[in-house]
Design a protein around this motif. Sequence first.
Motif, PDB file in Angstrom:
ATOM      1  N   TYR A  69       5.719 -12.361   5.564  1.00  0.00           N
ATOM      2  CA  TYR A  69       4.800 -11.486   4.850  1.00  0.00           C
ATOM      3  C   TYR A  69       4.666 -10.078   5.433  1.00  0.00           C
ATOM      4  CZ  TYR A  69       1.599 -13.209   8.503  1.00  0.00           C
ATOM      5  OH  TYR A  69       1.020 -13.555   9.699  1.00  0.00           O
ATOM      6  N   LEU A  70       5.361  -9.795   6.537  1.00  0.00           N
ATOM      7  CA  LEU A  70       5.350  -8.438   7.078  1.00  0.00           C
ATOM      8  C   LEU A  70       6.751  -7.841   7.067  1.00  0.00           C
ATOM      9  CD1 LEU A  70       2.997  -8.653  10.215  1.00  0.00           C
ATOM     10  CD2 LEU A  70       2.452  -7.788   7.934  1.00  0.00           C
ATOM     11  N   SER A  71       6.805  -6.517   6.938  1.00  0.00           N
ATOM     12  CA  SER A  71       8.057  -5.778   7.031  1.00  0.00           C
ATOM     13  C   SER A  71       7.871  -4.621   8.001  1.00  0.00           C
ATOM     14  CB  SER A  71       8.473  -5.237   5.666  1.00  0.00           C
ATOM     15  OG  SER A  71       8.678  -6.284   4.738  1.00  0.00           O
ATOM     16  N   ALA A  72       8.964  -4.210   8.631  1.00  0.00           N
ATOM     17  CA  ALA A  72       8.915  -3.067   9.541  1.00  0.00           C
ATOM     18  C   ALA A  72       9.243  -1.806   8.758  1.00  0.00           C
ATOM     19  CB  ALA A  72       9.902  -3.259  10.682  1.00  0.00           C
ATOM     20  N   GLY A  73       8.291  -0.895   8.679  1.00  0.00           N
ATOM     21  CA  GLY A  73       8.507   0.366   7.988  1.00  0.00           C
ATOM     22  C   GLY A  73       8.961   1.441   8.949  1.00  0.00           C
ATOM     23  N   TYR A  74       8.617   2.694   8.661  1.00  0.00           N
ATOM     24  CA  TYR A  74       8.961   3.775   9.569  1.00  0.00           C
ATOM     25  C   TYR A  74       8.368   3.522  10.942  1.00  0.00           C
ATOM     26  CZ  TYR A  74      10.376   6.437   5.502  1.00  0.00           C
ATOM     27  OH  TYR A  74      10.996   6.869   4.365  1.00  0.00           O
ATOM     28  N   ASP A 376     -13.137   1.972 -19.011  1.00  0.00           N
ATOM     29  CA  ASP A 376     -12.909   3.380 -18.685  1.00  0.00           C
ATOM     30  C   ASP A 376     -13.153   3.699 -17.220  1.00  0.00           C
ATOM     31  OD1 ASP A 376     -15.602   2.989 -18.701  1.00  0.00           O
ATOM     32  OD2 ASP A 376     -16.051   4.473 -20.251  1.00  0.00           O
ATOM     33  N   ARG A 377     -12.793   2.771 -16.344  1.00  0.00           N
ATOM     34  CA  ARG A 377     -12.909   3.019 -14.916  1.00  0.00           C
ATOM     35  C   ARG A 377     -11.610   2.674 -14.203  1.00  0.00           C
ATOM     36  NH1 ARG A 377     -18.018  -0.643 -14.172  1.00  0.00           N
ATOM     37  NH2 ARG A 377     -17.131  -1.485 -16.096  1.00  0.00           N
ATOM     38  N   LEU A 378     -11.532   3.080 -12.961  1.00  0.00           N
ATOM     39  CA  LEU A 378     -10.379   2.798 -12.116  1.00  0.00           C
ATOM     40  C   LEU A 378     -10.846   2.135 -10.833  1.00  0.00           C
ATOM     41  CD1 LEU A 378      -8.665   6.271 -12.521  1.00  0.00           C
ATOM     42  CD2 LEU A 378      -7.727   4.118 -13.391  1.00  0.00           C
ATOM     43  N   LEU A 379     -10.120   1.121 -10.413  1.00  0.00           N
ATOM     44  CA  LEU A 379     -10.353   0.501  -9.110  1.00  0.00           C
ATOM     45  C   LEU A 379      -9.370   1.103  -8.123  1.00  0.00           C
ATOM     46  CD1 LEU A 379     -11.783  -1.906  -7.509  1.00  0.00           C
ATOM     47  CD2 LEU A 379      -9.580  -3.060  -7.827  1.00  0.00           C
ATOM     48  N   VAL A 380      -9.896   1.675  -7.048  1.00  0.00           N
ATOM     49  CA  VAL A 380      -9.047   2.196  -5.973  1.00  0.00           C
ATOM     50  C   VAL A 380      -9.289   1.344  -4.734  1.00  0.00           C
ATOM     51  CG1 VAL A 380      -8.382   4.211  -4.620  1.00  0.00           C
ATOM     52  CG2 VAL A 380      -9.239   4.506  -6.948  1.00  0.00           C
ATOM     53  N   SER A 381      -8.223   0.938  -4.076  1.00  0.00           N
ATOM     54  CA  SER A 381      -8.323   0.086  -2.895  1.00  0.00           C
ATOM     55  C   SER A 381      -7.486   0.676  -1.768  1.00  0.00           C
ATOM     56  CB  SER A 381      -7.828  -1.324  -3.220  1.00  0.00           C
ATOM     57  OG  SER A 381      -7.784  -2.132  -2.058  1.00  0.00           O
ATOM     58  N   TRP A 382      -7.947   0.426  -0.535  1.00  0.00           N
ATOM     59  CA  TRP A 382      -7.179   0.848   0.643  1.00  0.00           C
ATOM     60  C   TRP A 382      -7.612   0.033   1.849  1.00  0.00           C
ATOM     61  CZ3 TRP A 382     -11.057   3.760  -1.588  1.00  0.00           C
ATOM     62  CH2 TRP A 382     -12.179   4.023  -0.798  1.00  0.00           C
ATOM     63  N   GLU A 383      -6.810   0.085   2.903  1.00  0.00           N
ATOM     64  CA  GLU A 383      -7.154  -0.527   4.178  1.00  0.00           C
ATOM     65  C   GLU A 383      -7.391   0.585   5.193  1.00  0.00           C
ATOM     66  OE1 GLU A 383      -4.306  -4.416   3.357  1.00  0.00           O
ATOM     67  OE2 GLU A 383      -3.973  -3.202   5.153  1.00  0.00           O
ATOM     68  N   SER A 384      -8.399   0.422   6.039  1.00  0.00           N
ATOM     69  CA  SER A 384      -8.751   1.464   7.001  1.00  0.00           C
ATOM     70  C   SER A 384      -8.472   1.014   8.429  1.00  0.00           C
ATOM     71  CB  SER A 384     -10.231   1.852   6.854  1.00  0.00           C
ATOM     72  OG  SER A 384     -11.064   0.726   7.044  1.00  0.00           O
ATOM     73  N   LEU A 385      -8.041   1.984   9.257  1.00  0.00           N
ATOM     74  CA  LEU A 385      -7.726   1.739  10.665  1.00  0.00           C
ATOM     75  C   LEU A 385      -8.483   2.758  11.494  1.00  0.00           C
ATOM     76  CD1 LEU A 385      -3.812   1.512  10.402  1.00  0.00           C
ATOM     77  CD2 LEU A 385      -5.502  -0.234   9.818  1.00  0.00           C
ATOM     78  N   LYS A 386      -9.478   2.304  12.257  1.00  0.00           N
ATOM     79  CA  LYS A 386     -10.247   3.233  13.085  1.00  0.00           C
ATOM     80  C   LYS A 386      -9.513   3.513  14.385  1.00  0.00           C
ATOM     81  CE  LYS A 386     -13.161  -0.135  15.549  1.00  0.00           C
ATOM     82  NZ  LYS A 386     -14.548  -0.556  15.845  1.00  0.00           N
ATOM     83  N   PHE A 399      -7.798  -2.432  12.547  1.00  0.00           N
ATOM     84  CA  PHE A 399      -8.109  -2.725  11.152  1.00  0.00           C
ATOM     85  C   PHE A 399      -9.609  -2.980  10.994  1.00  0.00           C
ATOM     86  CE2 PHE A 399      -8.786  -6.043   7.905  1.00  0.00           C
ATOM     87  CZ  PHE A 399      -8.343  -5.356   6.777  1.00  0.00           C
ATOM     88  N   THR A 400     -10.230  -2.301  10.017  1.00  0.00           N
ATOM     89  CA  THR A 400     -11.677  -2.457   9.797  1.00  0.00           C
ATOM     90  C   THR A 400     -12.018  -2.933   8.401  1.00  0.00           C
ATOM     91  OG1 THR A 400     -11.863  -0.097   9.236  1.00  0.00           O
ATOM     92  CG2 THR A 400     -12.287  -0.737  11.527  1.00  0.00           C
ATOM     93  N   GLY A 401     -11.008  -3.225   7.571  1.00  0.00           N
ATOM     94  CA  GLY A 401     -11.339  -3.821   6.288  1.00  0.00           C
ATOM     95  C   GLY A 401     -10.531  -3.297   5.120  1.00  0.00           C
ATOM     96  N   THR A 402     -10.537  -4.078   4.055  1.00  0.00           N
ATOM     97  CA  THR A 402      -9.970  -3.689   2.771  1.00  0.00           C
ATOM     98  C   THR A 402     -11.097  -3.172   1.899  1.00  0.00           C
ATOM     99  OG1 THR A 402      -8.230  -5.362   2.930  1.00  0.00           O
ATOM    100  CG2 THR A 402      -8.714  -4.488   0.738  1.00  0.00           C
ATOM    101  N   HIS A 403     -10.973  -1.945   1.418  1.00  0.00           N
ATOM    102  CA  HIS A 403     -12.041  -1.285   0.680  1.00  0.00           C
ATOM    103  C   HIS A 403     -11.746  -1.278  -0.815  1.00  0.00           C
ATOM    104  CE1 HIS A 403     -13.874   0.805   4.299  1.00  0.00           C
ATOM    105  NE2 HIS A 403     -12.738   0.322   4.777  1.00  0.00           N
ATOM    106  N   VAL A 443      -3.958 -13.974   5.747  1.00  0.00           N
ATOM    107  CA  VAL A 443      -3.917 -13.703   7.182  1.00  0.00           C
ATOM    108  C   VAL A 443      -4.800 -12.499   7.481  1.00  0.00           C
ATOM    109  CG1 VAL A 443      -1.604 -14.655   7.470  1.00  0.00           C
ATOM    110  CG2 VAL A 443      -1.885 -12.233   6.959  1.00  0.00           C
ATOM    111  N   THR A 444      -5.179 -12.351   8.746  1.00  0.00           N
ATOM    112  CA  THR A 444      -5.961 -11.197   9.171  1.00  0.00           C
ATOM    113  C   THR A 444      -5.020 -10.054   9.533  1.00  0.00           C
ATOM    114  OG1 THR A 444      -7.704 -12.622  10.037  1.00  0.00           O
ATOM    115  CG2 THR A 444      -7.652 -10.341  10.821  1.00  0.00           C
ATOM    116  N   PRO A 445      -5.142  -8.907   8.885  1.00  0.00           N
ATOM    117  CA  PRO A 445      -4.230  -7.796   9.176  1.00  0.00           C
ATOM    118  C   PRO A 445      -4.390  -7.278  10.600  1.00  0.00           C
ATOM    119  CG  PRO A 445      -5.396  -7.454   7.105  1.00  0.00           C
ATOM    120  CD  PRO A 445      -6.086  -8.592   7.803  1.00  0.00           C
ATOM    121  N   SER A 446      -3.296  -6.764  11.146  1.00  0.00           N
ATOM    122  CA  SER A 446      -3.324  -6.095  12.440  1.00  0.00           C
ATOM    123  C   SER A 446      -2.367  -4.920  12.389  1.00  0.00           C
ATOM    124  CB  SER A 446      -2.921  -7.045  13.561  1.00  0.00           C
ATOM    125  OG  SER A 446      -2.817  -6.345  14.789  1.00  0.00           O
TER     126      SER A 446
END
Length: 468
Positions: A69-74, A376-386, A399-403, A443-446
Amino acid sequence: MTSAPLPRTSAHRRTHAARKPLIGGLAAVGLLAGAWYATAGAATTTATPAAPTLAVTNTSVTLPAKFSYLSAGYNNMREWTRTATAVAPNGTLRVAWPASDGVHVTPLTSAGKRAGGDAIVKGAKEVGGLVAHSDGFALLTRVADTNKWKETAAALVRFSQGKEAWRTKLTGTASNDTSPTLDGQLTWNGTKYGAYFVVHGAGGFADGHFGDKLSYLSAKGAKLSGGWGWGCSHNEGIALHAEPTGAFTSLCFDDWRSSLFVSTGIGAPDNAPAVQREQCWAGYCGGTYAGRTGDLVKSSTGRYATAYGSRGSASAAKNPDDSSGRGWTVKPRWSTHQVAVSFLKNRNSPAGKAIYLTNAPGTEHVNVRVAPYGKDRLLVSWESLKNAKCASGTCTGTFTGTHLRLIDWNGAFKTPDKVVQAHITGDIAALKDGSLTWAYAPVTPSYATPLNGASPTTATLRIARLAP
């Protein structure tokens, strides 16, 4: 064939180190909050409906093979391996995910429960896009090929009634191209498919360079006119929306000209409209369309919205050291990526400046997504890293959550952020009742360290559902 310039000779985005472009290279809500109403004999009052709870429900699906479930990006940064969820006209669902024996497509009921055994597309290497049909599905993927680079070919595979009906290769010797990575998008307008993906030149004028390709195919897999053989280059992100007639609406991130462009019908030549200037060197653009950011959503009035991770633009100008006149130099405003939403007024034209949903320079925002929500709305989602630490366009952090956040088609907030346990790891399907559904690894993101070594695996997917 578009008149877009050639990219530079260098490795494409899937290398594990970021690459800067070479100087002088080849030319290449509908909540109605605050609505007023009056009743006979009564004073005018204000109706304030309760805000949506944005409650995500889940079902679980057991997988017959391991899913990495993970891939190595840049810079080996951790990214979710793309899954794709699509809804068929009869309301049933399909979920595509890669395994060692090919790409699996799991059939689900409209409630998100398994409806039968997986169809396995043998030899397939990537989920590049999925269209669900009532009798099966179509998958954009990569398959083995013979070429000078010993790379895979892009292919569209159609399954019907549990069996492979046809398979059409979209790159090959005749067109002098391969596709070692798709970063693609597949759409269907009821009559034809649009497949948009990354290509690597293997002969001819683009030998050794990277660009993108848009192919149209009939319901039976025959190649149709339209599209292009060489467009945005290097393409750092692809978005595509099917249209009833004419060219499908498309966007691309171009690293050499450092922008998110509207490429509808033209690829991305020098006069393509710029939606947002970004420092788009490989790895710097905040994640690639469509697997790891973005998507392109159309409103009932014909406008479009897209979301992405953006480092902003402190300044943008043509690069004086580039004799071709095509290169741009963009200086970012932040080292981290913030959540941006941009709009198009039609399939060819941007509408105004980007709207930023976050303003936290010390926090990295990844896996940015947008989907239609209700009327007539949009759902925007993201993950945050403090506590983000950034280098060469990528960041690590805690990782601090999926928003989740709702906005309207003007970018106005309709809800505050809500942090949920579910994650979004691929394409989102919109059901007829307005619900959104997607598949993700439980799984819990890291994001504290790069991914060095093999990906962990799971034998379970969760199917999330969000009702409007």
